[in-house]
Design an enzyme around this catalytic site. Structure first.
Site, PDB file in Angstrom:
ATOM      1  N   ASP A  52      24.832  39.216  40.231  1.00 42.27           N
ATOM      2  CA  ASP A  52      24.412  38.446  41.160  1.00 42.27           C
ATOM      3  C   ASP A  52      22.866  38.058  40.996  1.00 42.27           C
ATOM      4  OD1 ASP A  52      26.965  38.638  42.868  1.00 42.27           O
ATOM      5  OD2 ASP A  52      26.148  40.745  43.562  1.00 42.27           O
ATOM      6  N   TYR A 111      28.409  50.279  35.739  1.00 41.64           N
ATOM      7  CA  TYR A 111      27.432  50.005  36.534  1.00 41.64           C
ATOM      8  C   TYR A 111      26.357  51.225  37.138  1.00 41.64           C
ATOM      9  CZ  TYR A 111      29.126  45.395  37.076  1.00 41.64           C
ATOM     10  OH  TYR A 111      29.555  43.861  37.081  1.00 41.64           O
TER      11      TYR A 111
END
Length: 268
Positions: A52, A111
């Protein structure tokens, strides 16, 4: 045409995410422009997945096809870095099989979301601290935080942990490893799985922290994982994008960038 794969790291705070945008300020746009200047070809790249706006990466992977016999992984990586800004760096490159695909062949992604604690008097993180972080105010109940995190292992319905307008019909995803690492003034959430929903890890990071801060009960957090659960009160919000980094992408036995056995903080 020969196919090459690359590992790229980028400071995502100044870009509109990974995927190409009309305004041309996505990481993909800048890399494709660098390819054009380097090779004089219109090169389209395919990434392992999207990040994002504002999200960074230590180990995003992409592939592309390049005409001509003269290009090598070394000449491409050095040439790209020459034309790219310091905020985007090619770390590794490799020649791969013609059927290798950076997105379709992924078997695992890792992540990390980093939280930095603020004192009661401090309202901002000093510029000498890690800028890639979200901030929180202590205290945090470590036991509650761990109990909530344990609920996420395995396959769950993450409908409530994504952007609702982009939520797919099947929102079940599998998390094969998840762990908190506590530092003197940091909390790092590590998450591993094959794929995640839009903003899913940012929603999880915020909801977990709020549970640890006793702003949500453990029962209400658990209920959010039930299929057909009602919208939560208070509403869920994603953690700030700058705290999230894509650390590594893995491709199993045919990985063009094999690493050692320690792929997760707890060795999983």
């Amino acid at each position: 045409m020969p196919r090459f794969a690359f590992v790229v790291s980028y400071d995502g705070r100044g870009f509109q995410g990974w995927q190409s945008q009309i305004r041309g300020n996505a990481v993909q746009d800048h890399i494709e422009e660098a390819f054009c200047r380097l090779t004089r070809q219109d090169v389209r790249i395919s990434g392992s997945g999207r990040t994002d706006t504002g999200v960074s990466a230590a180990g995003q992977v992409f592939h592309c096809d390049i005409a001509g016999p003269g290009w090598t992984p070394d000449s491409l990586s050095r040439g790209l870095n020459h034309f790219l800004s310091p905020a985007i760096r090619i770390l590794q490159a490799a020649a791969v099989a013609p059927d290798f695909h950076a997105r379709h062949d992924v078997v695992r992604k890792i992540y990390r979301y980093r939280w930095v604690s603020l004192s009661r008097k401090a309202r901002e993180v000093p510029p000498t601290e890690d800028p890639f972080c979200g901030t929180f105010s202590p205290p945090v109940d470590w036991t509650l935080l761990q109990q909530a995190t344990k609920l996420l292992e395995g396959s769950n319905d993450f409908t409530r942990f994504t952007v609702q307008k982009s939520c797919p019909e099947d929102a079940r995803r599998s998390i094969d490893a998840i762990q908190w690492i506590a530092g003197p003034n940091t909390l790092d959430l590590w998450v591993a799985g094959r794929g995640f929903l839009h903003m899913m890890i940012r929603y999880l990071a915020m909801a977990l922290l709020e549970t640890g801060q006793q702003k949500r009960t453990l029962k209400s957090f658990q209920d959010l994982l039930l299929p057909g659960s009602l919208p939560p009160v208070p509403a869920l919000h994603p953690a700030p994008p700058q705290g999230l980094s894509l650390m590594r992408v893995f491709y199993g036995k045919n990985d063009p960038f094999p690493v050692g056995s320690l792929t997760f903080p707890n060795g999983k």
